[in-house]
Design an enzyme around this catalytic site. Sequence first.
Site, PDB file in Angstrom:
ATOM      1  N   LYS B  82      24.620  16.841 -22.976  1.00  0.00           N
ATOM      2  CA  LYS B  82      25.369  16.154 -21.917  1.00  0.00           C
ATOM      3  C   LYS B  82      26.534  17.038 -21.462  1.00  0.00           C
ATOM      4  O   LYS B  82      27.187  17.685 -22.297  1.00  0.00           O
ATOM      5  CB  LYS B  82      25.885  14.820 -22.466  1.00  0.00           C
ATOM      6  CG  LYS B  82      26.592  13.924 -21.454  1.00  0.00           C
ATOM      7  CD  LYS B  82      27.022  12.627 -22.146  1.00  0.00           C
ATOM      8  CE  LYS B  82      27.699  11.652 -21.206  1.00  0.00           C
ATOM      9  NZ  LYS B  82      28.108  10.403 -21.886  1.00  0.00           N
ATOM     10  N   SER B 157      26.519   6.376 -19.429  1.00  0.00           N
ATOM     11  CA  SER B 157      26.830   7.562 -18.665  1.00  0.00           C
ATOM     12  C   SER B 157      25.949   8.768 -18.968  1.00  0.00           C
ATOM     13  O   SER B 157      25.903   9.714 -18.193  1.00  0.00           O
ATOM     14  CB  SER B 157      28.289   7.956 -18.889  1.00  0.00           C
ATOM     15  OG  SER B 157      28.521   8.316 -20.231  1.00  0.00           O
ATOM     16  N   SER B 181      26.989   4.433 -23.608  1.00  0.00           N
ATOM     17  CA  SER B 181      26.525   5.576 -22.819  1.00  0.00           C
ATOM     18  C   SER B 181      25.359   6.352 -23.386  1.00  0.00           C
ATOM     19  O   SER B 181      24.747   7.139 -22.672  1.00  0.00           O
ATOM     20  CB  SER B 181      27.692   6.532 -22.557  1.00  0.00           C
ATOM     21  OG  SER B 181      28.595   5.940 -21.661  1.00  0.00           O
TER      22      SER B 181
END
Lengths: 58, 482
Positions: B82, B157, B181
């Site tokens: 990420k 997210s 997330s």
Amino acid sequence: MKDAVQRINVEYALNLTEEEIEIITKQVEAGQRLFQKLYEVDVEGVVPALKIDPSERS
Amino acid sequence: MKMPDLENLTIAGVAPDVQRQKISPVELTRLFLARIERLNPVLNAYVTITAENALAQAQRVEDEIAQGYYRGALHGIPFSIKDNIATHGVRTTAGSKVLENWVPDFDATVVNKLKEAGAIILGKTNLHEWALGGTTINPFYGTTRNPWDLNRIAGGSSGGSGAAVAASLCLGSIGTDSAQSVRNPASMCGIAGLKPTYGRISQYGTVPGTGAYSCNHTGILAKTVADTAIILSAVAGHDPKDPLSARQPVAKYTESLGKNVKGLKVGILRGYFEEVMATEVKQAFYDALAVLKKLGLETEEVTIPHMDLIPAVKVCTSRVENASAHDHNLRTRARDYSPQTLYAYLAALLVPASTYVMAQRVRRIICDEFRALLERVQLFAIPTVGFPAPTIEECNSGWLNIDGKKVRRQDARSGADSFCAIPFNVTGLPSLNVCCGFSSAATPIGMQIAAGPFQEDLIFAVAHAYEQATDWHKRRPVLELN
């Protein structure tokens, strides 16, 4: 509350528009209503959930 | 050498072939890069692809294995990271305009551990701006699309990580989870997603202001529970660089797979999150509970006295802590934030310090109440998100359609998609998403299995048993592109 947002606007030199100040003010007020419920809890003797493990300290 | 079928490849499945040199890490990396080149323009899962580095890394690990130096199950395995996790020499944006050109000169500890295990980093995945939201509709790097339905969000997210794993653009991904997330995109993309116990995986190198301090966790996304256990074994552990990391010893998580789960007690959590729960999610969840019962687990409905205060505690602590991390940028680069994010941080600056402390005191009470529940049950189960992946159009409108009713996607309590997940952020308890069904729109539905602190092994045992008893995790999205 709008005054407080305007103070932030000046302090942070944000140049927020009037419309933006309104939006942020509404968010602050919605937060206040949400957080108000926290004050209804009996926290007598309750320590915040903040802990630093002593072994981490040099 | 074998030619692997990328869509059905898992880490547990391919690792023995890599070790026996039946599959070449260089060839594997080339195949994944070719798939990324073909599918990423549509999915927008990756914001940066590190093809040259990946191939060089793959050659190094292939040489090592050929020389008889095999490091373990992640040796030669392609990963993504990420983009709010620092990668040495590779741009790390946090999904923000502020950091659009930031190239760290260090690796986050979790990245370092992956590299030490011999994993190959294919690139950095898209996320919600500053990880502050659950849609991965990013104003600067574009929207990540759900591999099961390109008109729908991949969640967030860590949406890029979820889409990348589900679309077989890598075999595992590292995300972060301060409200949902990791588990939310895992749920919406039909894969496994683990938010471990608070402090279990180091957060050193996670971009400050992308999850705050009290409730943030580094997490794992992979196709199966077994793969998640393999990855956790490699990346968990105490880190002197992260004062919030835990000292508890790391278990051999793969040893919990296949363990007998009969007689374990599961608490079915009840609370505020049920107000935004679609009927088909409830049905899939009840069906999953029936499977758990067939496996010999016992269930009972449970709740805590202060359940309804979890959103207030979560929003207050995270927003204030995040705003503190953003203070300098808010003073110097405010217009490099999207309006929605800017307004949220500015509003957080006006939360009184006494309210923040009150939230942390109530958080202590909530943690104690969960601890008391864990004397009655060993595990918790709850849907991961109350509704399947909404369309991008719905998210942009700010309204969701749940069972024919219009529901605001977001209110003062934050996104409705986070409601089921945040009890485990506030308490720091480990929680894992497994796919437990599909919606009428043929998109995945997820269930969380959670347990007491540092009992990831118990979660793996139950979640793996559930996967073995069902075949949801074997389904793959059909990506037919013109």
